[in-house]
Design a protein around this motif. Sequence first.
Motif, PDB file in Angstrom:
ATOM      1  N   GLY A   1      -7.084  -9.022   2.650  1.00  0.00           N
ATOM      2  CA  GLY A   1      -7.969  -8.372   3.466  1.00  0.00           C
ATOM      3  C   GLY A   1      -7.206  -7.346   4.744  1.00  0.00           C
ATOM      4  N   ALA A   2      -6.209  -7.343   4.016  1.00  0.00           N
ATOM      5  CA  ALA A   2      -5.232  -7.255   5.252  1.00  0.00           C
ATOM      6  C   ALA A   2      -4.788  -4.836   4.745  1.00  0.00           C
ATOM      7  N   THR A   3      -5.018  -3.937   5.446  1.00  0.00           N
ATOM      8  CA  THR A   3      -4.949  -2.873   5.733  1.00  0.00           C
ATOM      9  C   THR A   3      -3.514  -2.184   5.507  1.00  0.00           C
ATOM     10  N   ASN A   4      -2.616  -2.567   5.007  1.00  0.00           N
ATOM     11  CA  ASN A   4      -1.559  -2.363   4.200  1.00  0.00           C
ATOM     12  C   ASN A   4      -1.122  -3.125   3.337  1.00  0.00           C
TER      13      ASN A   4
ATOM     14  N   ALA B   1       1.433  -1.513   0.196  1.00  0.00           N
ATOM     15  CA  ALA B   1      -0.025  -0.066   0.109  1.00  0.00           C
ATOM     16  C   ALA B   1       0.791   1.501   0.038  1.00  0.00           C
TER      17      ALA B   1
END
Length: 416
Positions: free
Chosen positions: A273-276, A229
């Motif tokens: 499905g991870a924030t970063n 990200a």
Amino acid sequence: MPHPPLSGQTLLDRSEALAAISAEDGRLSRHYLTPEHRRANDLVAAWMAEAGMATREDALGNIIGRYEGETPGLPALLIGSHLDTVRDAGKYDGMLGVLSGVAVVADLRARGRRLPFAIEVVGFGDEEGVRFQSTLIGSRAIAGTFDPAVLDSRDADGTRLADALAAFGLDPAAWASAAHAPDRVLGYVELHIEQGPVLEALGQPVGIVTAIAGATRLAVTVEGFAGHAGTVPMTLRRDALAASAEMILAVESLCSGQERLVGTVGRIEATPGATNVIAGRVRFTIDLRADRDALRLERVAAVRARLEAIADQRGVAIAIEPLHDSPAVACCPALMAQLAASARALGLEAPELPSGAGHDAMAMAALTDVAMLFVRCERGISHNPAERITPADAEQGVRVLAHFVDHFQPASDRRS
């Protein structure tokens, strides 16, 4: 002193008794061929017997009560709905229709009245399709359109439908015996809560259904490329979630502004499905409904084309998988007219309206003429514990149904 058979309070009291039969404490969840289904069938069978009906359970777990006509063995008018529920359900979806059918027969018996036809009240075992992901199992069986391949369907625990039927005390090999012969059925009528806000907005307790909407369900998979990200510039991303967001808004846009057409994206899953992490893969569902098949199919094609164009513009791959497709079902005009006459006889307007939700009547239309009577529900809420109806509205509905049955004219009589 007990309430009379057509009392709205009796219907609500019995709905409460059925709602107490649940797989979960504190919320209503009752699914097909479970111990809770067995208890519900047994309770409804007891009420049917009390109303003067002979009861039986067919090979797919439908509970049926028969009230003979002036002579035994006459063709029957069928009244019914379902006894299974969604998870965390309301108390009236399906059940109100079954209980109203029982109440109508109880009223006939209390008056010592036999009709020139029999009545069969049916509590269908599976309409919602929660356990085996195959809706309308019970009504398809009675209508003669059940697909025996469904017997190999498995629930979340891996149990086959055929094995669940056997555990319920039924013979899965006898599935064909549930079908009714068309010449032994005079029609099918279903009383149901509206599950929408139209009757409440119109200030009317009951309404007559014109058609049940056809439905198309699609599963869409969008494949992009997962990446960090923080390090992948915006201009170089193939973000599956951003592409899906544009697609979902396109579904909303394409299904807006058309009367009696609705489109819904009800489920979305992004991975990893991870924030970063930029989403590399997204899967979402589309549910599109209309009471006119030509409009529904045209709009499905438009949705497909728009989503594929968005995928091309954003450099992602897309796959669109059909999950379900059912045509719209028109209610029988002659039966609608008889329901309208019964409503007028009781001083009610009973406006006409389509049903956006599916019902057992959809399957029964393959067997016979069908009609539906809607009863107002508070704020149109359904499939939710907040589902509410009043005793007064329940009584108005069952009294219209009783008048309809009392004055029912089979198709052969209407033609003479």
